[in-house]
Design a protein around this motif. Structure first.
Motif, PDB file in Angstrom:
ATOM      1  N   LEU A 177       0.859  -1.175   0.000  1.00 25.55           N
ATOM      2  CA  LEU A 177       0.000   0.000   0.000  1.00 25.55           C
ATOM      3  C   LEU A 177       0.898   1.228   0.000  1.00 25.55           C
ATOM      4  N   GLU A 178       0.774   2.026  -1.049  1.00 26.50           N
ATOM      5  CA  GLU A 178       1.609   3.220  -1.179  1.00 26.50           C
ATOM      6  C   GLU A 178       0.709   4.448  -1.211  1.00 26.50           C
ATOM      7  N   VAL A 179       1.081   5.464  -0.428  1.00 28.53           N
ATOM      8  CA  VAL A 179       0.304   6.702  -0.383  1.00 28.53           C
ATOM      9  C   VAL A 179       1.234   7.869  -0.687  1.00 28.53           C
ATOM     10  N   LEU A 180       0.893   8.584  -1.743  1.00 29.95           N
ATOM     11  CA  LEU A 180       1.677   9.746  -2.159  1.00 29.95           C
ATOM     12  C   LEU A 180       0.994  11.015  -1.671  1.00 29.95           C
TER      13      LEU A 180
ATOM     14  N   LYS B 177       3.869  16.256  -0.078  1.00 26.20           N
ATOM     15  CA  LYS B 177       5.245  16.472   0.372  1.00 26.20           C
ATOM     16  C   LYS B 177       6.059  15.192   0.540  1.00 26.20           C
ATOM     17  N   GLU B 178       5.419  14.063   0.745  1.00 23.23           N
ATOM     18  CA  GLU B 178       6.148  12.827   1.022  1.00 23.23           C
ATOM     19  C   GLU B 178       5.407  11.629   0.430  1.00 23.23           C
ATOM     20  N   LYS B 179       6.116  10.512   0.365  1.00 26.91           N
ATOM     21  CA  LYS B 179       5.513   9.250  -0.061  1.00 26.91           C
ATOM     22  C   LYS B 179       5.787   8.186   0.997  1.00 26.91           C
ATOM     23  N   PHE B 180       4.726   7.477   1.407  1.00 25.55           N
ATOM     24  CA  PHE B 180       4.833   6.431   2.408  1.00 25.55           C
ATOM     25  C   PHE B 180       4.412   5.093   1.797  1.00 25.55           C
TER      26      PHE B 180
ATOM     27  N   ILE C 111       5.684  -3.322   7.097  1.00 30.13           N
ATOM     28  CA  ILE C 111       6.481  -2.218   7.641  1.00 30.13           C
ATOM     29  C   ILE C 111       6.114  -0.928   6.905  1.00 30.13           C
ATOM     30  N   LEU C 112       5.838   0.124   7.661  1.00 30.85           N
ATOM     31  CA  LEU C 112       5.603   1.449   7.088  1.00 30.85           C
ATOM     32  C   LEU C 112       6.939   2.162   6.941  1.00 30.85           C
TER      33      LEU C 112
END
Length: 335
Positions: free
Chosen positions: A241-244, A247-250, A256-257
């Motif tokens: 699961l990727e969230v853009l 300002k940042e991308k997680f 693991i986050l």
């Protein structure tokens, strides 16, 4: 002490039962399955082959429903009308229509709780990610990506034929394996504006339901989403699961986050607890979610995943089912 029963002694019950037994404040009173060869499979619990008989004979506080999808609504309804709280395995129902019926049932029986097992909401990595979303610290969300690449053998479907049939399963990889990922994507991204997607069968299993699905999603807040799920992988790879943000991308991967810092290095922010054994890729939050529901019963709180909360997890995936066409949520209100 809460008196608990489990209806359905299939694969997923092997995750629920240890969690029930590990809680000192509850008692596993009874279990039920139509396969009478399982009558001695749960020592200490009275076995029933008919759930209606069990509901008549036992004084129960809560029932775990671990049944095939097509039985979720009718069995939940029977338990709620008997005044018994229900902890329901995903999916909420066979389709959106059943999901709406369960929401209505919940509204009509406000003293009886229906908790839905969307346990990945309680993964530590996702809880931390949600904190970041709600804080607004990193700006608005611009994109959400969800990937599920798992493996299911032909024997998986042959041993439980309902899994491959529309009228019993309601779908394939999207409702059975990737539903959790769709749920998390919507929690992060918000309400969906439109979906353009396709479904396919990459495996020669002679089943009716899809084993692969992909979609491009537009959220009402302007964010874009990409979803891909398949049961045709060689193994059960980690869900991603990727969230853009602006300002940042997680990214959540391998439970693991992480975030990539200014030096281009991946920094770990939070790691989930691990589920031991071969089903480790399920995640370890079943027990956390179950115990949360028990606390809501004993303390009479609303701190659990309601039927109304789980509706979106099945109300949107149906719109993927026409290749090459844009689908909007209101185009198929009945799922």
């Amino acid at each position: 002490m809460l008196r608990i029963a489990v209806i359905g002694l299939g694969t997923i019950s092997n995750i629920h039962i240890p969690a029930i037994k590990a809680n000192p404040n509850v008692e596993l009173t009874a279990v039920c399955d139509n396969d009478e060869t399982l009558s001695n499979s749960v020592p200490g619990a009275t076995f029933y082959s008919n759930f209606e008989v069990m509901l008549e004979k036992e004084d129960l506080d809560c029932v775990h429903i671990c049944l095939p999808h097509y039985l979720h609504y009718p069995v939940t309804k029977a338990c709620v009308e008997k005044g018994v709280h229900v902890f329901l395995e995903k999916p909420l129902g066979l389709n959106t229509e059943e999901g709406l019926a369960l929401v209505k049932l919940e509204e009509e029986h406000k003293d009886i709780k229906i908790g839905v097992c969307l346990q990945n909401r309680n993964n530590e990595s996702f809880e931390k990610l949600q904190e970041m979303v709600l804080s607004g610290e990193y700006g608005p969300i611009q994109g959400v990506k969800g990937l599920v690449a798992w493996f299911r053998s032909k024997e998986y479907y042959d041993s439980r034929p309902w899994r491959g049939q529309w009228k019993y399963a309601g779908g394939g990889v999207m409702i059975n394996q990737a539903l959790h990922t769709l749920d998390l994507m919507q929690l992060v991204g918000g309400e969906i504006e439109s979906i353009r997607g396709s479904v396919d069968q990459l495996l020669d299993y002679n089943i009716e339901v899809e084993d692969t699905a992909s979609a491009r999603i537009r959220f009402k807040n302007g964010a874009k989403g990409l979803f891909f799920a398949t049961n045709a992988n060689a193994d059960n790879s980690s869900v991603e699961l990727e969230v853009l943000f602006e300002k940042e991308k997680f990214t959540i991967k391998d439970s693991i986050l992480t975030i990539v810092n200014e030096a281009g290095e991946k920094v770990e922010l939070m790691e989930d607890a691990k589920l031991p054994g071969s089903k480790h890729y399920y995640g370890a939050s079943h027990a956390k979610t179950i115990n949360q529901f028990y606390s809501a019963i004993t303390e009479n709180t609303e701190d659990y995943i309601h039927a109304k909360d789980a509706l979106a997890s099945i109300a949107k995936w149906r719109y993927f089912n026409e290749k090459g066409k844009n689908r909007r949520p209101n185009d198929d209100a009945k799922g």
